[in-house]
Design an enzyme around this catalytic site. Structure first.
Site: not given
Ligand code: ARG
Length: 473
Positions: A123, A168-169, A290, A296, A303, A335
């Site tokens: 322990n 912003t937003h 891709s 692509k 990601e 454990q």
């Protein structure tokens, strides 16, 4: 020494090191369920270092003989080399890393190995191993964080003049320097580095010497062990020492928050690399194609970094949940602390390294950034500030510029299409400097500390470099 060494009985299931009071063998299901060797073998270096320090202390205190200590340390050194070389046979019937090493030591050196566990329990042993592991992980994280911060500052320097729209937003708001935006992430990572230093300090307290839970009855020298293993302090309460995993939680918290910061940055790379933003181009080495769509070019690294943050958050929650129901002191539940922290360490370190490597490969489209920075009436606040400089109350200025924006939208014009008369129709206080108002003037105006004015951003960058140098000194 081999498995068929004559001094060790080799039944199908060898006697457990804890088997004295047992008559029957462990059920195979139980053995498989409880074995942690498949993952806690990763702690072998820490476990061996801890055992060597413990043996040296026992000898220094006259609890074991110097000869026994020599045999133990030499044997452990050989086992460490064997494990490092991949020549060690880990056995599930020996449960965990501690018992695997102790049993292998007994095979190798016999009797002295059976004295090593004096004044010790698994322990306090496992708590010590894990603290050493987390301590090293904090150091590695700090180093990789420093490299990532440097990479951000280098990119900011390279793009010193690049302007983008600030949001912003996620609506175009005001022009900002790209370096200002990049350096915002450097600020976050600087706080993260401080959190790893704090997590390291929490971890760097020695549990060994606490025994199973109640302390030990031998004349041990815990300071000796702490010095040998590089611990700053010794745990003051044995019950706490064997059951405390706060240092695990603190590491998870620091790692999860770092990964959240990286995830936010990754999300911006994903957005910026889209045709809609068109702000950044990823080099071949850091994008993938891709298998069906030939055109692509995908930002997979960003990601994945964003995606991998999820597991570090999950691992933090796992650690908190693991602890919440446990009575003092050690419980086998503990454990379950290992696999998630190994996972978080691996995820964090790999992510820090790959994102730092990706940064120099980002190619920004400065013209596109400028277009976005000036688009959608992004200089409206500057027009209002212009009126304020000429004595107009801010709220009145805000309203006048708002009506100008509405007028432009109605007539399909931008601010650049307006004459001084158009401005004056909205508010008589407009002066002819409004006609020369541009992105550069807008940036330069935000010169209060922390703002996006070029000289402020350069100062912030210098300060960031200085603190990086200070941290590594
Ligand atoms: N494998 C165990 C763990 O990771 C080591 C400690 C076991 N202690 C015990 N009393 N069974 O927590």
């Amino acid at each position: 020494m081999t498995e068929d060494s004559p001094s060790i009985p080799q039944a199908d299931a060898e006697d457990k090191l804890w088997g004295g009071r047992f008559e029957g063998a462990t059920d195979a299901l139980v053995e498989a369920y409880g074995a942690s060797i498949a993952f806690d073998r990763r702690l072998y270096r820490e476990d061996i270092a801890g055992s060597i320090a413990h043996a040296r202390m026992l000898a220094a205190q006259g609890i074991i003989s110097a000869d026994d200590c020599d045999a133990i340390t030499t044997g452990l050194g050989a086992i460490e080399a064997e494990i490092a070389a991949g020549d060690f046979e880990f056995r599930e019937d020996r449960e965990d890393i501690h018992l695997n090493i102790e049993a292998a030591l007994a095979e190798r050196i016999g009797e002295p190995a059976r004295r090593l566990h004096t004044a010790r329990s698994r322990n306090d042993q496992v708590a010590t191993d894990l603290r050493m592991f987390v301590r090293a992980a904090c150091d590695e994280a700090s180093e990789l964080l420093a490299a990532l911060r440097r990479a951000l500052l280098d990119l900011a320097e390279r793009e010193a003049e690049t302007v983008i729209s600030g949001y912003t937003h996620l609506q175009r708001a005001q022009p900002v320097l790209l370096p200002h935006h990049l350096q915002a992430y450097e600020e976050m990572l600087t706080r993260d580095a401080a959190r790893f230093r704090a997590a390291r300090a929490t971890a760097n307290v020695l549990p060994l010497g606490s025994g199973a839970l109640a302390g030990v009855g031998y004349p041990i020298d815990r300071e000796f062990v702490a010095r040998e293993l590089g611990f700053d302090a010794i745990a003051a309460n044995s019950l706490d020492a064997v059951s405390d995993r706060d240092f695990v939680v603190e590491f998870h918290a620091a790692a999860a928050l770092t990964m959240v910061h990286i995830s936010r940055f990754a999300e911006e790379i994903v957005l910026w690399a889209s045709a809609e933003f068109g702000l950044v181009h990823l080099d071949d080495a850091f994008s993938t194609g891709s298998s069906i769509m030939p055109q692509k070019r995908n930002p997979d690294v960003a990601e994945l970094a964003r995606g991998k943050s999820a597991r570090t958050i999950g691992n933090l929650v796992q650690a908190l949940t693991l602890l919440k129901g446990q009575p003092l002191a050690y419980n086998r539940d503990l454990q379950e602390d290992k696999e998630p922290i190994f996972d978080t360490v691996d995820t964090l370190l790999a992510t820090l390294a790959v994102v730092a490597a990706m940064l120099p490969n980002l190619r920004f489209d400065a013209a596109r950034g400028r277009e976005a920075a000036a688009g959608d009436f992004a200089l409206a606040t500057d027009l209002a500030d212009h009126l304020v400089q000429r004595g107009v109350p801010f709220r009145e200025a805000h309203e006048a510029v708002g009506s100008l924006v509405a007028e432009c939208e109605r007539t399909g014009r931008t601010f650049e299409d307006l004459t001084l008369d158009d401005y004056r129709a909205a508010h008589p206080a407009f002066g002819d400097e409004v006609l020369s108002l541009d992105i550069e003037a807008s940036l330069a105006a935000r010169s209060a500390t922390g703002g996006t004015a070029p000289e402020r951003v350069a100062e912030q960058r210098e300060a960031a470099r200085a603190r990086l140098r200070e941290e590594s000194a």
